[in-house]
Design a protein around this motif. Structure first.
Motif, PDB file in Angstrom:
ATOM      1  N   TYR A  65       0.849  -1.191   0.000  1.00  0.00           N
ATOM      2  CA  TYR A  65       0.000   0.000   0.000  1.00  0.00           C
ATOM      3  C   TYR A  65       0.879   1.233   0.000  1.00  0.00           C
ATOM      4  O   TYR A  65       1.971   1.244   0.588  1.00  0.00           O
ATOM      5  CB  TYR A  65      -0.919   0.003   1.224  1.00  0.00           C
ATOM      6  N   SER A  66       0.401   2.290  -0.637  1.00  0.00           N
ATOM      7  CA  SER A  66       1.219   3.501  -0.734  1.00  0.00           C
ATOM      8  C   SER A  66       1.437   4.149   0.628  1.00  0.00           C
ATOM      9  O   SER A  66       2.404   4.872   0.820  1.00  0.00           O
ATOM     10  CB  SER A  66       0.576   4.497  -1.707  1.00  0.00           C
ATOM     11  N   GLY A  67       0.573   3.873   1.587  1.00  0.00           N
ATOM     12  CA  GLY A  67       0.756   4.402   2.940  1.00  0.00           C
ATOM     13  C   GLY A  67       1.927   3.748   3.661  1.00  0.00           C
ATOM     14  O   GLY A  67       2.523   4.334   4.556  1.00  0.00           O
ATOM     15  N   ARG A  68       2.261   2.507   3.271  1.00  0.00           N
ATOM     16  CA  ARG A  68       3.405   1.785   3.857  1.00  0.00           C
ATOM     17  C   ARG A  68       4.168   1.083   2.734  1.00  0.00           C
ATOM     18  O   ARG A  68       4.127  -0.139   2.610  1.00  0.00           O
ATOM     19  CB  ARG A  68       2.909   0.763   4.872  1.00  0.00           C
ATOM     20  N   PRO A  69       4.865   1.833   1.913  1.00  0.00           N
ATOM     21  CA  PRO A  69       5.522   1.235   0.748  1.00  0.00           C
ATOM     22  C   PRO A  69       6.638   0.252   1.107  1.00  0.00           C
ATOM     23  O   PRO A  69       6.973  -0.607   0.302  1.00  0.00           O
ATOM     24  CB  PRO A  69       6.070   2.442  -0.020  1.00  0.00           C
ATOM     25  N   ASP A  70       7.184   0.350   2.301  1.00  0.00           N
ATOM     26  CA  ASP A  70       8.268  -0.554   2.702  1.00  0.00           C
ATOM     27  C   ASP A  70       7.753  -1.896   3.226  1.00  0.00           C
ATOM     28  O   ASP A  70       8.531  -2.803   3.486  1.00  0.00           O
ATOM     29  CB  ASP A  70       9.138   0.127   3.767  1.00  0.00           C
ATOM     30  N   HIS A  71       6.450  -2.044   3.378  1.00  0.00           N
ATOM     31  CA  HIS A  71       5.847  -3.260   3.917  1.00  0.00           C
ATOM     32  C   HIS A  71       5.017  -3.942   2.827  1.00  0.00           C
ATOM     33  O   HIS A  71       3.890  -3.548   2.544  1.00  0.00           O
ATOM     34  CB  HIS A  71       4.957  -2.909   5.125  1.00  0.00           C
ATOM     35  N   ALA A  72       5.586  -4.974   2.208  1.00  0.00           N
ATOM     36  CA  ALA A  72       4.892  -5.685   1.119  1.00  0.00           C
ATOM     37  C   ALA A  72       3.835  -6.617   1.719  1.00  0.00           C
ATOM     38  O   ALA A  72       4.125  -7.407   2.618  1.00  0.00           O
ATOM     39  CB  ALA A  72       5.886  -6.485   0.294  1.00  0.00           C
ATOM     40  N   VAL A  73       2.609  -6.513   1.229  1.00  0.00           N
ATOM     41  CA  VAL A  73       1.552  -7.408   1.689  1.00  0.00           C
ATOM     42  C   VAL A  73       1.478  -8.647   0.793  1.00  0.00           C
ATOM     43  O   VAL A  73       0.977  -9.689   1.225  1.00  0.00           O
ATOM     44  CB  VAL A  73       0.183  -6.707   1.758  1.00  0.00           C
ATOM     45  N   LEU A  74       1.951  -8.541  -0.416  1.00  0.00           N
ATOM     46  CA  LEU A  74       2.096  -9.674  -1.326  1.00  0.00           C
ATOM     47  C   LEU A  74       3.499  -9.612  -1.919  1.00  0.00           C
ATOM     48  O   LEU A  74       3.968  -8.538  -2.303  1.00  0.00           O
ATOM     49  CB  LEU A  74       1.079  -9.610  -2.474  1.00  0.00           C
ATOM     50  N   SER A  75       4.151 -10.753  -2.011  1.00  0.00           N
ATOM     51  CA  SER A  75       5.461 -10.761  -2.659  1.00  0.00           C
ATOM     52  C   SER A  75       5.659 -12.098  -3.363  1.00  0.00           C
ATOM     53  O   SER A  75       5.291 -13.153  -2.843  1.00  0.00           O
ATOM     54  CB  SER A  75       6.579 -10.505  -1.647  1.00  0.00           C
ATOM     55  N   ASN A  76       6.216 -12.029  -4.563  1.00  0.00           N
ATOM     56  CA  ASN A  76       6.504 -13.210  -5.384  1.00  0.00           C
ATOM     57  C   ASN A  76       5.277 -14.100  -5.577  1.00  0.00           C
ATOM     58  O   ASN A  76       5.364 -15.317  -5.450  1.00  0.00           O
ATOM     59  CB  ASN A  76       7.660 -14.018  -4.784  1.00  0.00           C
ATOM     60  N   ILE A  77       4.149 -13.493  -5.880  1.00  0.00           N
ATOM     61  CA  ILE A  77       2.906 -14.236  -6.097  1.00  0.00           C
ATOM     62  C   ILE A  77       2.757 -14.514  -7.591  1.00  0.00           C
ATOM     63  O   ILE A  77       2.872 -13.603  -8.415  1.00  0.00           O
ATOM     64  CB  ILE A  77       1.676 -13.442  -5.593  1.00  0.00           C
ATOM     65  N   SER A  78       2.499 -15.768  -7.907  1.00  0.00           N
ATOM     66  CA  SER A  78       2.193 -16.149  -9.295  1.00  0.00           C
ATOM     67  C   SER A  78       0.810 -16.776  -9.291  1.00  0.00           C
ATOM     68  O   SER A  78       0.464 -17.535  -8.385  1.00  0.00           O
ATOM     69  CB  SER A  78       3.228 -17.151  -9.823  1.00  0.00           C
ATOM     70  N   LEU A  79       0.046 -16.449 -10.303  1.00  0.00           N
ATOM     71  CA  LEU A  79      -1.341 -16.904 -10.357  1.00  0.00           C
ATOM     72  C   LEU A  79      -1.749 -17.091 -11.813  1.00  0.00           C
ATOM     73  O   LEU A  79      -1.407 -16.275 -12.672  1.00  0.00           O
ATOM     74  CB  LEU A  79      -2.230 -15.835  -9.689  1.00  0.00           C
ATOM     75  N   ASP A  80      -2.459 -18.181 -12.081  1.00  0.00           N
ATOM     76  CA  ASP A  80      -2.970 -18.428 -13.426  1.00  0.00           C
ATOM     77  C   ASP A  80      -4.458 -18.740 -13.287  1.00  0.00           C
ATOM     78  O   ASP A  80      -4.832 -19.823 -12.835  1.00  0.00           O
ATOM     79  CB  ASP A  80      -2.222 -19.606 -14.068  1.00  0.00           C
TER      80      ASP A  80
END
Length: 185
Positions: free
Chosen positions: A159-174
């Motif tokens: 979220y732009s309010g906490r750019p240093d805190h990723a809520v999703l990372s390395n997610i792949s989806l099909d």
């Protein structure tokens, strides 16, 4: 009726925002929605305050007039009993008929108030069902065509309010057409 409308507006904001909190967060709309809800809630509280004052005055006025009517009927009735124009039994019957008459109008007024509240509540319910979201989606890329197949590879999101805190990372989806996908957490 006015206070029901104001509370419905405040509740509508809360329900919409809480029901779509992820969308609100994704658009960094928490502060704006909180201000909007607070404004609606403060308006509701002002209406409640005015309603309580008005209702108190009206109730005391109605109570006072009812007691005054009782005193006048009692005084006139007793005067007629003393002068021999009316018997005690006739006065008692008359007083009971006045009470029955008064109760009938009170019941009719209660039915009318309940009817109006039902109509108001139904209208507010329909307004909530038909309400369009006030948060517009801004920015982002739009595909040239859309066939219903979504494929994400190594996606990260914060979220732009906490750019240093990723809520999703390395997610792949099909997700192919007809697939049901939910991201929970």
């Amino acid at each position: 009726v006015v206070q029901n409308y104001a509370m419905a507006k405040a509740n509508g904001v809360a329900i919409e925002v809480l029901g779509s909190i992820r969308t609100v967060q994704a658009n960094v709309g928490e502060e704006e929605e909180a201000r909007y809800f607070t404004d609606r809630l403060n308006r509701y509280l002002r209406i409640i305050k005015a309603t309580v004052y008005l209702e108190t005055v009206l109730r005391f006025t109605q109570y006072g007039l009812s007691k005054l009517r009782t005193i006048v009927v009692l005084a006139l009735g007793m005067h007629q009993v003393i002068t021999g124009q009316l018997t005690v039994g006739q006065y008692t019957a008359f007083a009971q008929y006045v009470t029955l008459y008064e109760d009938g109008f009170k019941n009719l007024a209660d039915i009318w108030v309940n009817f109006k509240q039902t109509i108001t509540s139904t209208g507010k319910f329909l307004q909530l069902l038909l309400r369009r979201a006030e948060i517009t989606l801004v920015g982002g890329a739009e595909p040239n065509s859309c066939v219903g197949h979504v494929q994400l590879k190594d996606v990260a999101f914060a979220y732009s309010g906490r750019p240093d805190h990723a809520v999703l990372s390395n997610i792949s989806l099909d997700a192919r057409p007809g697939d049901i996908v939910a991201l929970v957490g």
